[in-house]
Write a protein that holds these residues in place. Structure first.
Motif, short mmCIF file in Angstrom:
data_model
loop_
_atom_site.label_atom_id
_atom_site.label_comp_id
_atom_site.label_asym_id
_atom_site.label_seq_id
_atom_site.Cartn_x
_atom_site.Cartn_y
_atom_site.Cartn_z
N GLN B 194 6.04 88.59 118.95
CA GLN B 194 6.76 87.95 119.99
C GLN B 194 7.61 86.57 119.96
OE1 GLN B 194 7.06 89.32 123.04
NE2 GLN B 194 6.17 91.10 122.26
N GLN B 198 10.99 86.11 112.26
CA GLN B 198 10.73 87.42 111.70
C GLN B 198 10.18 88.57 112.44
OE1 GLN B 198 9.64 84.61 110.74
NE2 GLN B 198 10.80 84.38 108.61
N ARG B 200 10.79 88.89 115.65
CA ARG B 200 11.94 89.29 116.79
C ARG B 200 12.85 90.13 116.01
NH1 ARG B 200 12.92 83.81 118.97
NH2 ARG B 200 12.04 83.72 120.94
N ALA B 201 13.30 89.62 114.60
CA ALA B 201 14.00 90.44 113.94
C ALA B 201 13.33 92.01 113.68
CB ALA B 201 14.21 89.86 112.34
N ARG B 203 11.46 93.47 115.64
CA ARG B 203 11.38 94.20 116.91
C ARG B 203 12.93 94.63 117.20
NH1 ARG B 203 10.15 91.18 122.03
NH2 ARG B 203 10.69 89.38 120.98
N ALA B 204 14.03 94.02 116.81
CA ALA B 204 15.10 94.43 116.82
C ALA B 204 15.54 95.37 116.00
CB ALA B 204 16.10 93.14 116.53
N ASP B 207 14.45 98.68 117.35
CA ASP B 207 15.10 99.06 118.41
C ASP B 207 16.57 99.89 118.04
OD1 ASP B 207 15.97 99.40 121.43
OD2 ASP B 207 14.72 97.57 121.77
N ASP B 208 17.34 99.11 117.44
CA ASP B 208 18.62 99.70 116.90
C ASP B 208 19.16 98.89 115.76
OD1 ASP B 208 21.58 100.05 116.85
OD2 ASP B 208 21.29 100.29 119.13
#
Lengths: 273, 328
Positions: B194, B198, B200-201, B203-204, B207-208
Motif C-alpha cells: 500500500q 515498489q 505500488r508498482a 499492484r500496478a 492490474d495491467d
C-alpha cells in the motif's frame, strides 16, 4: 513550411513554438510480410500540438507505439532531444519523460483514481525500500511532494469528486480523463494521446478538447495525438501528419492539409479509372 | 460447561493455529498469481529448499558436498563452523532472492505472453528441478531445524484453562509463535503493497501490464521482486513447518494443502488466503473431532479437498476472489 531543427515558429493563434523535441527519420515497421509503416519521417516541436491522422488501418497507432517504445522499427531512427535513441523498452521510454494514454484505456481498474494518478509519479520516487518501510523523513517528504503534484493535476482536470472511487466503477468518459491525469502526473516532456476522443459523445469530446488545449497552454506540454475525427483534429492541432496505408501523404498546418488533394482522396475515397 | 463443548473449544483453537500455517503457504501462491498470472506449483518446494538451505547454512554444511567429493575424490562435508539462526536466515533470504532472479531470467522471461497452462507446466518443471538441486546441495537425509523458536505445551494456557474448565488445553508454543509471525508478515505485506513505491508498482503490474509499462515500471524487475517476496514467504513457512515436523521431502507437499485454501479464499486475495486457511484448519479439526470417530478417523486427509470441491460448484471464484464476469 520548412524549418531547421532548432528554429521555432509562431502558430496561427500566436503561440511561440520551439525547436525539435522528437524526430522520426525514415521509419519502417513490418509485422512479418505486412508493412505497417513505410519510410515515414516527421518531427515534433517543443510546445506544439501535433496530430497524426488517417483512415482506419493507416498505421497511426503503430506510429505512436514506435514513439513510446512498444514497437521497435526495422528501419529508421528515432531522435529524441537531439540524439538518436537506442532501442528501448517501453518503461525506459517512459523514464525519459514520454507519457502516453491508450486507445482502449489501460488503467489500474482495482485501484482508486488517486492511486492511479499516483502511479504516474513512480519515476520521481527515489527513496530506498527500507527508508520507505520505516517512513523516515525523506520518504515522507517525497510522498508529500508527489502528492501535491498529483492533487494539482486532479484539480486541473476536475476529477476531485471521484478521487477515492475505484476506477472500475467510472463511466468511459471519466476513465479517459483519469488516464490523462495519470500521464500528466508524470510531468512529461512529450505527451502521447492515442485517440483521446474515441467513443465519446459530443459533450465529452468538447471537454476533452478543452483539457488538451489547457494542458498545452498551462504547462507548455508538447502533445502528439492520434485521432480519426477530422473536425476535432483541425481545431486542436498546430501541425498535422496524414497517413494512409502506412505512408505519409501530407504534413503541415490544418489548412494546408485540408486542401491537399491526396488527403481529400484518402478520406473521401477516389474512383480509380 | 459440558465436557464435549470444552473439548470442541480446544479443537477450534488448534484448528485456527493449523490454519495459520496453511495460510502462510497459500500466501506465497497468491502473491505470484496476482502479479503475473502464474500458478506456482513450485511454492511448496521453495519452502523445502528454503528450510534445507537454512539448516545447511546454520550447520556450516558444504553445499554440493557429495558432488565435489565424487568429482575430486575429497571427503569434505562441513566447514566446521556454526552460524547463528538470525544471520543464517538473512543469508537464506539472499539465496531466495538469487533464486528469484534465476527463475525470472532463465525461465519466466522467455515465457511472457504464453498460455497459463504453459506457465503452470514450467513451474512443475521448476518444482522437480529445484527438489533435485536441494538434494544435491544439502543431501537428502531428514534434518531437524531449530532457530530458537519455543516449542512444547504452553503451560500458562494449560493452567488457566484448567482453573476455568477443569481441563487444561494443549496449545503448542510453536503454534502461538507461528500465529504471531504470520500476523506480522501479513501486516508487513499489506504495508509494503500500500505505501511503498515498489508495492505500488507491484499492484500496478498485477492490474495491467501495458499501463504499468507506460508509467515507467520494469515488468522484469517487479517479477523478480514478486518471486523474491514469495521466496521470503516460503522461507517463513519452511521455518514453521520445518521446526514442527523436521526438514524432509514431505515438506514440499504442504503445497497440496494450500490448494483447497486457495479455492476457498480465491487465488487473488491475500485476506482470502488467510480466511481460507483458517476455515480449512478449523473445519478439518472439528470434522475429525465430531465425525471422525463415526467413520473410522483420518478425515483430515480428505476433508479440505471435499470442502474445496463444494466451493468450486457453488462459488468458483472463492470467498474473496475476483468475480468471474463473462462479457458477451
Amino acid at each position: 513550411m520548412m524549418l531547421d531543427a532548432s528554429e521555432g515558429y509562431v502558430t496561427a493563434d500566436g503561440r511561440q513554438i520551439g525547436g525539435v523535441v522528437m524526430e522520426m527519420k525514415n521509419i519502417t515497421l513490418r509485422f512479418g510480410g505486412v508493412v505497417a509503416i513505410k519510410d515515414i519521417s516527421f518531427d515534433i516541436r517543443e510546445g506544439e500540438i501535433r496530430a497524426i491522422i488517417g483512415p482506419n488501418g493507416a498505421g497511426k497507432s503503430s506510429m505512436l507505439n514506435v514513439i513510446s517504445g512498444f514497437y521497435v522499427p526495422q528501419e529508421g531512427e528515432v531522435w529524441y532531444r537531439g540524439a538518436p535513441r537506442p532501442p528501448m523498452k517501453p518503461y525506459e521510454v517512459a523514464n525519459q519523460g514520454i507519457a502516453r494514454t491508450f486507445q482502449n484505456i489501460a488503467l489500474f481498474e482495482g485501484m482508486s483514481v488517486l492511486d492511479n494518478v499516483m502511479t504516474g509519479r513512480l519515476n520521481y520516487m527515489k527513496t530506498g525500500l527500507f527508508a520507505q518501510a520505516l517512513w523516515m523523513g525523506r520518504a515522507e517528504r517525497e510522498e508529500t511532494e508527489n502528492r501535491a503534484v498529483v492533487e494539482r493535476v486532479i484539480d486541473f482536470l476536475e476529477i476531485q469528486h471521484i478521487r477515492k472511487t475505484p476506477v472500475a466503477r467510472l463511466p468511459y468518459g471519466l476513465k479517459k480523463r483519469v488516464e490523462l491525469a495519470r500521464a500528466l502526473a508524470a510531468e512529461p516532456k512529450l505527451l502521447l494521446l492515442d485517440e483521446p476522443m474515441a467513443g465519446m459523445n459530443v459533450e465529452e469530446k468538447e471537454d476533452m478538447s478543452r483539457f488538451i488545449l489547457d494542458v498545452n497552454d498551462e504547462f507548455g506540454t508538447t502533445i502528439a495525438l492520434i485521432e480519426h475525427d477530422m473536425g476535432v483534429v483541425m481545431d486542436l492541432s498546430d501541425r498535422v501528419v496524414v497517413m494512409d496505408y502506412g505512408k505519409k501523404i501530407g504534413d503541415g498546418t490544418p489548412d494546408e492539409v485540408r486542401n491537399n488533394q491526396e488527403v481529400i482522396d484518402a478520406y473521401l475515397g477516389v474512383a480509380h479509372d | 460447561m459440558p465436557e464435549q463443548l470444552v473439548f470442541a473449544m480446544e479443537v477450534v483453537l488448534n484448528g485456527l493455529m493449523a490454519g495459520v500455517l496453511y495460510a502462510l503457504v497459500a500466501l506465497g501462491f497468491v502473491l505470484i498469481y496476482k502479479a503475473s498470472g502464474i500458478f506456482n506449483y513450485a511454492q511448496g518446494v521453495m519452502a523445502l529448499f528454503a528450510a534445507m538451505t537454512l539448516v545447511g547454512i546454520m550447520q556450516g554444511q558444504v553445499p554440493f558436498a557429495h558432488l565435489i567429493n565424487a568429482t575430486f575424490g575429497l571427503h569434505v562435508t562441513h566447514f566446521g563452523w556454526q552460524i547463528p539462526g538470525f544471520i543464517a536466515i538473512l543469508l537464506t533470504m539472499a539465496v531466495m532472492v538469487l533464486l528469484a532472479w534465476l527463475v525470472q531470467t532463465f525461465i519466466m522471461r522467455h515465457l511472457i505472453g504464453q498460455e497459463p497452462i504453459i506457465l503452470f507446466m514450467a513451474t512443475i518443471g521448476l518444482a522437480y528441478f529445484l527438489e533435485g538441486v536441494a538434494d544435491l546441495m544439502w543431501g537428502s537425509e531428514i534434518k531437524t531445524l531449530d532457530v530458537g523458536l519455543p516449542q512444547g505445551i504452553n503451560l500458562w494456557i494449560d493452567e488457566r484453562t484448567f482453573n476455568i474448565f477443569g481441563y487444561g488445553f494443549f496449545i503448542d508454543n510453536l503454534d502461538i509463535v507461528a500465529t504471531i509471525i504470520a500476523a506480522l508478515l501479513v501486516a508487513a505485506l499489506v504495508a509494503f503493497s500500500q505505501y511503498t513505491k515498489q508495492g505500488r508498482a507491484m499492484r500496478a503490474v498485477a492490474d495491467d501490464h501495458q499501463a504499468a509499462l507506460s508509467v515507467g515500471i520494469s515488468l522484469n524487475f517487479i517479477w523478480v521482486l514478486v518471486w523474491s517476496v514469495a521466496g521470503f514467504v516460503a522461507l517463513v513457512a519452511g521455518i514453521m513447518w520445518g521446526t514442527k515436523s523436521g526438514v524432509q521431502f514431505s515438506l514440499s507437499l504442504i503445497a497440496l494443502k494450500a490448494l483447497p485454501v486457495l479455492m476457498l479464499g480465491g487465488f487473488t486475495s491475500i485476506p482470502g488466503a488467510i480466511v481460507g486457511g483458517l476455515i480449512i484448519g478449523v473445519g478439518e479439526k472439528l470434522f475429525e473431532f465430531a465425525i471422525g470417530p463415526l467413520v473410522g478417523g483420518a478425515t483430515e486427509n480428505w476433508f479440505a479437498y471435499v470442502l474445496a470441491l463444494i466451493f468450486l460448484v457453488f462459488r468458483p471464484q472463492g470467498l474473496f476472489g475476483e468475480k468471474i464476469i463473462e462479457r458477451v
